[in-house]
Write a protein that holds these residues in place. Structure first.
Motif, PDB file in Angstrom:
ATOM      1  N   UNK A 160      50.972  45.896  64.360  1.00  0.00           N
ATOM      2  CA  UNK A 160      50.012  47.006  64.436  1.00  0.00           C
ATOM      3  C   UNK A 160      48.881  46.851  63.409  1.00  0.00           C
ATOM      4  N   UNK A 161      49.019  45.871  62.506  1.00  0.00           N
ATOM      5  CA  UNK A 161      48.028  45.703  61.441  1.00  0.00           C
ATOM      6  C   UNK A 161      48.369  46.492  60.202  1.00  0.00           C
ATOM      7  N   UNK A 162      49.598  47.007  60.139  1.00  0.00           N
ATOM      8  CA  UNK A 162      50.018  47.843  59.018  1.00  0.00           C
ATOM      9  C   UNK A 162      51.098  47.170  58.164  1.00  0.00           C
ATOM     10  N   UNK A 163      51.193  45.845  58.245  1.00  0.00           N
ATOM     11  CA  UNK A 163      52.250  45.152  57.516  1.00  0.00           C
ATOM     12  C   UNK A 163      52.137  45.268  56.016  1.00  0.00           C
ATOM     13  N   UNK A 164      50.913  45.403  55.514  1.00  0.00           N
ATOM     14  CA  UNK A 164      50.699  45.622  54.083  1.00  0.00           C
ATOM     15  C   UNK A 164      49.964  46.922  53.878  1.00  0.00           C
ATOM     16  N   UNK A 165      50.664  48.061  53.844  1.00  0.00           N
ATOM     17  CA  UNK A 165      49.994  49.366  53.828  1.00  0.00           C
ATOM     18  C   UNK A 165      49.003  49.550  52.682  1.00  0.00           C
TER      19      UNK A 165
ATOM     20  N   UNK B  17      47.342  47.046  51.216  1.00  0.00           N
ATOM     21  CA  UNK B  17      46.519  45.841  51.070  1.00  0.00           C
ATOM     22  C   UNK B  17      45.078  46.092  51.530  1.00  0.00           C
ATOM     23  N   UNK B  18      44.121  45.460  50.869  1.00  0.00           N
ATOM     24  CA  UNK B  18      42.730  45.535  51.356  1.00  0.00           C
ATOM     25  C   UNK B  18      42.542  44.692  52.604  1.00  0.00           C
ATOM     26  N   UNK B  19      41.487  44.952  53.318  1.00  0.00           N
ATOM     27  CA  UNK B  19      41.241  44.247  54.580  1.00  0.00           C
ATOM     28  C   UNK B  19      41.044  42.749  54.385  1.00  0.00           C
TER      29      UNK B  19
ATOM     30  N   UNK C 192      43.336  48.330  54.698  1.00  0.00           N
ATOM     31  CA  UNK C 192      42.287  48.867  53.839  1.00  0.00           C
ATOM     32  C   UNK C 192      42.389  50.347  53.593  1.00  0.00           C
ATOM     33  N   UNK C 193      43.604  50.880  53.651  1.00  0.00           N
ATOM     34  CA  UNK C 193      43.788  52.315  53.436  1.00  0.00           C
ATOM     35  C   UNK C 193      43.545  52.688  51.984  1.00  0.00           C
ATOM     36  N   UNK C 194      43.088  53.925  51.793  1.00  0.00           N
ATOM     37  CA  UNK C 194      42.995  54.442  50.433  1.00  0.00           C
ATOM     38  C   UNK C 194      44.349  55.007  50.013  1.00  0.00           C
TER      39      UNK C 194
END
Length: 400
Positions: A53-58, A60-62, A68-70
């Motif tokens: 889903x692209x959330x493997x490193x919650x 982590x920056x893009x 790239x979550x805050x």
């Protein structure tokens, strides 16, 4: 200071909630919410689901493959996953060594190691504690001697690490090693990444009180480590270790997990009887639950203040230690009340306890509580013991 969530943040919460509801297998949720033991495959499956889903490193920056979550989005993600009964992410790769590699590793190291962490192709463990060097980590004795021969620049590592969580599953271990025995304790330490398949590494299980094989001893006997696996500069490892521990402590609070476990405690207390009435109606027991809820609300407000400060680029200071202390105390208090609620049915932890049948071992919901209680005793010790955290708070706030 605004501690309320914005409409955009609420929409993000709904997105995470819908994803977890759809993708989390019921069998895995059943294990988590009933404190049953998870396998390596359980953890890997969920990590890979998040990675796809692209959330493997919650966090982590893009630019390193993360979303790239805050800080607020990371908090919401962890709270929703915990509430839904998803496994807690194994932190050693995702939340510990990965941020160190991002901050201090070379571009080559980042390219080599980070994708395999997010996708769960490689499992990491932590090589910090040693016999006699736990809270006093700077006294560690595992030695790494640098050399150069026909096969290139390398270190030869000898020593022992202990309490290595899930080291039996690990492909790699990040280690603090002493590279300058003549220097002041903190100044003679380096940060090495070591392949667990290297000749000379032995992993020996430590079976804990709950009967689980969760921690290990790891022995290093003339283990050759390429110098390219050194993070940053030689003898600067203590700086990187402190950076890592800040990430570890802020993640131990477990507010989302505590919210889920309080609801579980209420369900158990509503089922168990005392003098013919539900235990939840007992004034003394219900008062204890209420006190934990009050403490958790206060902890959550503290956490939200920290998130607000981070949004304004302010350092959390001693707040990370406060979150660690109180968060772990609350989680332990919940397990104590769960055990008190089911009484002697919390004592055994047998293989048959993981079935869906009820028998001599008591009600199904009591199966894993005894083991869970024992396991949670560690929370106030790892990541820097709570006593050490109190010293940090007194120094930073009171100047003592």
């Amino acid at each position: 200071m605004d501690l309320t969530f914005t409409p955009e943040e609420q929409a993000f919460r709904e997105e995470v909630r819908a994803f977890v509801r759809e993708k989390l297998p019921a069998a895995l949720r059943h294990k988590v919410v009933n404190s049953l033991r998870l396998t390596r495959d359980d953890h890997v499956m969920w990590q890979r689901t998040l990675h796809e889903r692209g959330w493997g490193g919650p966090g982590w920056p893009k630019e390193h493959g993360g979303p790239g979550w805050n800080a607020v989005q990371q908090y919401i993600f962890e709270e929703e996953c915990a509430s839904a009964g998803a496994p807690r992410l194994i932190p050693f790769g995702i939340k510990m060594v990965a941020p160190v590699i991002m901050a201090f590793g070379s571009p080559e190291q980042q390219k080599r190691f980070l994708p395999d962490i997010s996708s769960a192709r490689k499992w990491w463990c932590q090589g910090y504690s040693e016999p006699g060097s736990g809270s006093d980590l700077a006294s560690l004795k595992t030695r790494a001697v640098r050399g150069l021969d026909k096969d290139g620049d390398h270190f030869i590592v000898n020593g022992q690490k202990t309490w290595t969580t899930l080291g039996q599953h690990a492909d790699w271990i990040f280690c603090l090693v002493r590279t300058d025995p003549q220097a002041k304790a903190q100044r003679g330490i380096s940060f090495l990444l070591i392949d667990m398949k290297s000749p000379g590494i032995t992993v020996r299980p430590i079976i804990t009180l709950d009967g689980a094989h969760e921690v290990n001893e790891v022995w290093f006997e003339n283990v050759r480590v390429p110098a390219e696996n050194l993070i940053g500069e030689e003898n600067k490892g203590w700086t990187y270790a402190k950076f890592l521990l800040g990430h570890e402590r802020s993640n131990i609070a477990g507010i989302g997990i505590s919210k889920r476990e309080i609801e579980r405690l209420k369900r158990v207390a509503a089922t168990e009887k005392k003098n013919g009435k539900p235990l939840l109606e007992d004034s003394l027991f219900s008062a204890k639950i209420a006190q934990i809820e009050v403490d958790l609300m206060a902890l959550e407000m503290t956490n939200l203040r920290v998130l607000s400060d981070e949004a304004n680029e302010k350092a959390p200071g001693p707040a990370a230690s406060i979150l660690k202390i109180k968060g772990t105390e609350i989680q332990q208090a919940i397990t104590e009340l769960l055990v008190a609620a089911v009484g002697p049915y919390a004592l055994p932890y047998k293989a048959e306890s993981e079935s869906d049948e009820e028998g001599d071992i008591g009600p199904r919901y009591a199966a894993g509580l005894g083991a869970h209680y024992c396991n949670m005793r560690k929370l106030s010790i790892f990541g820097g013991s709570n006593e050490i955290q109190k010293n940090i708070i007194s120094q930073q706030l009171l100047g003592l």
